[in-house]
Design a protein around this motif. Structure first.
Motif, PDB file in Angstrom:
ATOM      1  N   LEU A  12       4.433  13.382   2.769  1.00 21.88           N
ATOM      2  CA  LEU A  12       3.496  13.259   1.658  1.00 21.88           C
ATOM      3  C   LEU A  12       2.106  13.661   2.135  1.00 21.88           C
ATOM      4  CD1 LEU A  12       4.564   9.912  -0.057  1.00 21.88           C
ATOM      5  CD2 LEU A  12       5.452  12.224  -0.381  1.00 21.88           C
ATOM      6  N   PRO A  13       1.418  14.519   1.407  1.00 21.68           N
ATOM      7  CA  PRO A  13       0.111  14.998   1.861  1.00 21.68           C
ATOM      8  C   PRO A  13      -0.958  13.903   1.822  1.00 21.68           C
ATOM      9  CG  PRO A  13       0.573  15.781  -0.368  1.00 21.68           C
ATOM     10  CD  PRO A  13       1.825  15.121   0.114  1.00 21.68           C
ATOM     11  N   ASN A  14      -1.679  13.780   2.932  1.00 20.04           N
ATOM     12  CA  ASN A  14      -2.839  12.884   3.026  1.00 20.04           C
ATOM     13  C   ASN A  14      -2.501  11.423   2.737  1.00 20.04           C
ATOM     14  OD1 ASN A  14      -4.596  15.155   3.510  1.00 20.04           O
ATOM     15  ND2 ASN A  14      -4.535  15.560   1.296  1.00 20.04           N
TER      16      ASN A  14
ATOM     17  N   ASP B  34       9.297  10.345 -12.368  1.00 16.02           N
ATOM     18  CA  ASP B  34       9.649   8.927 -12.514  1.00 16.02           C
ATOM     19  C   ASP B  34      10.874   8.628 -11.648  1.00 16.02           C
ATOM     20  OD1 ASP B  34       9.789   6.314 -13.338  1.00 16.02           O
ATOM     21  OD2 ASP B  34      10.784   6.767 -15.249  1.00 16.02           O
ATOM     22  N   PRO B  35      10.698   8.012 -10.474  1.00 17.58           N
ATOM     23  CA  PRO B  35      11.841   7.792  -9.577  1.00 17.58           C
ATOM     24  C   PRO B  35      12.806   6.747 -10.125  1.00 17.58           C
ATOM     25  CG  PRO B  35       9.883   6.701  -8.730  1.00 17.58           C
ATOM     26  CD  PRO B  35       9.435   7.517  -9.907  1.00 17.58           C
ATOM     27  N   ASP B  36      14.085   6.956  -9.869  1.00 12.58           N
ATOM     28  CA  ASP B  36      15.124   6.002 -10.241  1.00 12.58           C
ATOM     29  C   ASP B  36      15.266   5.005  -9.084  1.00 12.58           C
ATOM     30  OD1 ASP B  36      17.341   4.605 -11.060  1.00 12.58           O
ATOM     31  OD2 ASP B  36      18.762   6.259 -10.772  1.00 12.58           O
TER      32      ASP B  36
ATOM     33  N   GLY C 296       1.287   6.954  -6.808  1.00 11.58           N
ATOM     34  CA  GLY C 296       0.215   7.891  -7.137  1.00 11.58           C
ATOM     35  C   GLY C 296       0.651   9.328  -6.962  1.00 11.58           C
ATOM     36  N   PHE C 297       1.414   9.581  -5.895  1.00 10.85           N
ATOM     37  CA  PHE C 297       1.942  10.926  -5.652  1.00 10.85           C
ATOM     38  C   PHE C 297       2.882  11.347  -6.782  1.00 10.85           C
ATOM     39  CE2 PHE C 297       5.371  13.557  -3.808  1.00 10.85           C
ATOM     40  CZ  PHE C 297       4.625  14.657  -3.395  1.00 10.85           C
ATOM     41  N   CYS C 298       3.767  10.444  -7.204  1.00 10.58           N
ATOM     42  CA  CYS C 298       4.711  10.752  -8.287  1.00 10.58           C
ATOM     43  C   CYS C 298       3.976  11.001  -9.599  1.00 10.58           C
ATOM     44  CB  CYS C 298       5.705   9.604  -8.454  1.00 10.58           C
ATOM     45  SG  CYS C 298       6.885   9.441  -7.095  1.00 10.58           S
ATOM     46  N   SER C 299       2.927  10.242  -9.854  1.00 13.50           N
ATOM     47  CA  SER C 299       2.170  10.408 -11.103  1.00 13.50           C
ATOM     48  C   SER C 299       1.553  11.795 -11.193  1.00 13.50           C
ATOM     49  CB  SER C 299       1.084   9.333 -11.199  1.00 13.50           C
ATOM     50  OG  SER C 299       1.646   8.052 -11.322  1.00 13.50           O
ATOM     51  N   ARG C 300       1.081  12.302 -10.062  1.00 14.02           N
ATOM     52  CA  ARG C 300       0.466  13.627 -10.068  1.00 14.02           C
ATOM     53  C   ARG C 300       1.479  14.713 -10.434  1.00 14.02           C
ATOM     54  NH1 ARG C 300      -2.119  11.478  -5.493  1.00 14.02           N
ATOM     55  NH2 ARG C 300      -0.762  12.610  -4.035  1.00 14.02           N
TER      56      ARG C 300
ATOM     57  N   GLU D 122       0.828  -1.203   0.000  1.00 14.24           N
ATOM     58  CA  GLU D 122       0.000   0.000   0.000  1.00 14.24           C
ATOM     59  C   GLU D 122       0.867   1.260   0.000  1.00 14.24           C
ATOM     60  OE1 GLU D 122      -2.760  -0.131   3.212  1.00 14.24           O
ATOM     61  OE2 GLU D 122      -3.673  -2.025   2.590  1.00 14.24           O
ATOM     62  N   LEU D 123       2.010   1.206   0.684  1.00 17.12           N
ATOM     63  CA  LEU D 123       2.884   2.377   0.739  1.00 17.12           C
ATOM     64  C   LEU D 123       3.418   2.718  -0.649  1.00 17.12           C
ATOM     65  CD1 LEU D 123       4.996   1.807   3.990  1.00 17.12           C
ATOM     66  CD2 LEU D 123       2.780   2.920   3.714  1.00 17.12           C
ATOM     67  N   ARG D 124       3.812   1.710  -1.410  1.00 19.11           N
ATOM     68  CA  ARG D 124       4.340   1.969  -2.743  1.00 19.11           C
ATOM     69  C   ARG D 124       3.237   2.494  -3.657  1.00 19.11           C
ATOM     70  NH1 ARG D 124       8.619   0.101  -5.819  1.00 19.11           N
ATOM     71  NH2 ARG D 124       8.545   1.162  -7.846  1.00 19.11           N
TER      72      ARG D 124
END
Length: 293
Positions: A263-265, A217-219, A209-213, A202-204
């Protein structure tokens, strides 16, 4: 099935808890053959096998594990009653068996059991398991409660189970001390390496989702589904990670790691799951009450 013979059940309980037929016979002052006969009689009355032989050892079957859970409740309470009637005192100590999800934060678990540490009349044991084994153990009365960061939903929950939310921890980006970006996300995080929870957690999902907004794209250098391993990777690789700060509170206090942003919310939730019983240990009731706020 004939009526349950509690004398036979008591013999089974002693053998199962001691794990040794010879020692159980010695303590019960009966011969091994007589003890074996009593257990066979119990198995015949229940129409199921309770033990299997592995070499010279007796190993509980799945049904035997479940019967042991009920026998523990029956005879441990009986011994407490006997102590009270004979001596007018409560038993010397109360036992609490706690199952914990093997991938959970050890710091959170330590905080949960902290109220038990200085209670001289309380003994407790911790058992790390996967989620399926935890739920089976709870259903079979091997545990008094289990700790998990996944709620037991209606789809996989027996009506006998009760889930209590213990805490909600915010999710944060954590990295090496002194390397916090001076610009906001995502600009300041370009070229950063990451060690992250695995994609099925769930954390990932929340982090992705946060990165998509932000179209980021994390390495990803490494992944882990175990919080203890993620803690070590964050400490030793110099990469950034995403987890509740409580997981790395010692490293933050020592100045090894630093919280970069929250991270918000987005939260990780921790739950205590118990099974409905006629009798609930007072120490368990008190422990859950202390964490209910």
């Amino acid at each position: 099935m004939s009526r349950l013979n509690y004398h036979h059940l008591h013999y089974f309980w002693r053998v199962a808890t001691l794990g040794n037929l010879t020692e159980a016979a010695r303590q019960l002052h009966v011969s091994q053959s007589a003890l074996s006969a009593q257990i066979r009689a119990l198995e015949e009355s229940m129409e199921t096998k309770l033990f299997e032989r592995s070499g010279r050892r007796l190993v509980l079957t799945a049904t035997g594990q479940r019967v042991l859970g009920y026998a523990n409740d029956i005879f441990s309470r009986g011994e407490e009653l006997e102590s009270l009637l004979r001596h007018g005192v409560e038993p010397e100590y109360q036992q609490l068996r706690i199952g914990v999800l093997s991938t959970m934060s050890r710091n959170f678990i330590e905080g949960f059991i902290a109220p038990l540490i200085n209670q001289p009349k309380v003994r407790f044991s911790l058992h790390a398991r996967g989620m399926a084994n935890l739920l089976n153990g709870l259903a079979n009365h091997q545990f008094d409660l289990i700790l998990t960061n996944s709620n037991v939903t209606a789809d996989d929950q027996d009506t006998l189970w009760q889930s209590q939310l213990l805490a909600r921890q915010p999710l944060a980006v954590v990295g090496p001390k002194g390397q916090k970006p001076t610009t906001s996300f995502p600009q300041g995080y370009t070229g950063k390496r990451w060690v992250l929870p695995t994609t099925r957690t769930e954390l990932r999902t929340a982090f992705d989702g946060f990165c998509s907004r932000w179209n980021y794209d994390p390495d990803v250098q490494a992944e882990a589904d175990d919080m203890a391993m993620l803690r070590l990777l964050a400490r030793d690789t110099g990469a950034l990670t995403v987890l509740p700060p409580v997981v790395v509170k010692d490293e933050i206090a020592r100045g090894t790691l630093q919280e970069f942003m929250t991270l918000p919310n987005v939260y990780e939730s921790f739950y205590a799951v118990t099974v409905k019983r006629q009798f609930v240990s007072p120490v368990l009731t008190e422990l859950l009450a202390q964490h209910s706020g």
